[in-house]
Structures are given as structure tokens and as C-alpha cells.
Design a protein around this motif. Structure first.
Motif, PDB file in Angstrom:
ATOM      1  N   VAL A  76     -35.799  29.421 -26.987  1.00 10.59           N
ATOM      2  CA  VAL A  76     -35.981  28.538 -28.135  1.00 10.59           C
ATOM      3  C   VAL A  76     -34.629  28.262 -28.792  1.00 10.59           C
ATOM      4  O   VAL A  76     -33.930  29.188 -29.201  1.00 10.59           O
ATOM      5  CB  VAL A  76     -36.940  29.176 -29.170  1.00 10.59           C
ATOM      6  N   GLY A  77     -34.273  26.990 -28.875  1.00  7.42           N
ATOM      7  CA  GLY A  77     -33.012  26.599 -29.489  1.00  7.42           C
ATOM      8  C   GLY A  77     -31.858  26.692 -28.506  1.00  7.42           C
ATOM      9  O   GLY A  77     -31.999  27.163 -27.377  1.00  7.42           O
ATOM     10  N   GLY A  78     -30.711  26.214 -28.929  1.00 10.20           N
ATOM     11  CA  GLY A  78     -29.513  26.297 -28.104  1.00 10.20           C
ATOM     12  C   GLY A  78     -29.569  25.433 -26.863  1.00 10.20           C
ATOM     13  O   GLY A  78     -30.470  24.611 -26.681  1.00 10.20           O
ATOM     14  N   PRO A  79     -28.610  25.629 -25.965  1.00 14.53           N
ATOM     15  CA  PRO A  79     -28.480  24.748 -24.804  1.00 14.53           C
ATOM     16  C   PRO A  79     -29.593  24.892 -23.761  1.00 14.53           C
ATOM     17  O   PRO A  79     -29.781  23.998 -22.952  1.00 14.53           O
ATOM     18  CB  PRO A  79     -27.131  25.155 -24.208  1.00 14.53           C
ATOM     19  N   LEU A  80     -30.324  25.982 -23.787  1.00 12.87           N
ATOM     20  CA  LEU A  80     -31.372  26.199 -22.781  1.00 12.87           C
ATOM     21  C   LEU A  80     -32.773  26.076 -23.387  1.00 12.87           C
ATOM     22  O   LEU A  80     -33.755  26.542 -22.805  1.00 12.87           O
ATOM     23  CB  LEU A  80     -31.185  27.574 -22.117  1.00 12.87           C
ATOM     24  N   ASP A  81     -32.861  25.424 -24.528  1.00 16.99           N
ATOM     25  CA  ASP A  81     -34.134  25.248 -25.227  1.00 16.99           C
ATOM     26  C   ASP A  81     -35.210  24.694 -24.297  1.00 16.99           C
ATOM     27  O   ASP A  81     -34.985  23.707 -23.595  1.00 16.99           O
ATOM     28  CB  ASP A  81     -33.943  24.303 -26.416  1.00 16.99           C
TER      29      ASP A  81
END
Length: 90
Positions: A33-38
Motif C-alpha cells: 500500500v502506497g509508494g512505488p509498488l502500490d
């Protein structure tokens, strides 16, 4: 990353090939959840509880540090099926 890229990642398993991107029966996953790999799923099937407790540092070229960088994720308190982005590292 634009919204088209985000939709492409959603529901895929981190580290799997594009020919077999989705979840497999009998496996345990955590949603990033969130960030570049959301939206990606992380297969934690064979992880020990103490490994899950500390979170993970995942290689990605999509983060702040580009190729070779890492995205840090930790389990969400009270919801171990969702792991929150905790920043990027080189």
C-alpha cells in the motif's frame, strides 16, 4: 508513473513474470500500500512470523533512487494483510 502504469501493476505478484501475474490458490499474500509498488501483492507463504514482523526491502526501479533502489514496506498494525510503504533507500 502514470495511471495506466498503476493499473498494470494492481493485483500482480511482486517478482513474478508477466505471463503469470495473478495470485495462486493456496498461497498467502500481503498487499503493498502506497509508494512505488502500490497495489502489488507480496507472496509471504513461506515467511516465518519474525520475518513478517520486520517488513521488507524490495528492489525496484520505480522508487526515488531509480534502478537498484529499494522500497521499504512494513505490516500495517492490526491488518497484516496490508503492508504500508515506509520510504525508499538506495
Amino acid at each position: 508513473m502514470d495511471s495506466g502504469d498503476e493499473q498494470l501493476l494492481r493485483g500482480r505478484i511482486y517478482g513474478t513474470d508477466y505471463d503469470h501475474p495473478g495470485p495462486k490458490p493456496g498461497r498467502s499474500y500481503a498487499e503493498l500500500v502506497g509508494g512505488p509498488l502500490d497495489g502489488l501483492l507480496l507472496d509471504v507463504t513461506l515467511w516465518r512470523p519474525e520475518e513478517i514482523d520486520v517488513g521488507v526491502s524490495l528492489l525496484t526501479e520505480l522508487g526515488q533512487f531509480g534502478p537498484g533502489g529499494r522500497a521499504l514496506y512494513i505490516p500495517r498494525p492490526g491488518d497484516p494483510a496490508r503492508w504500508e510503504w515506509d520510504g525508499d533507500s538506495p
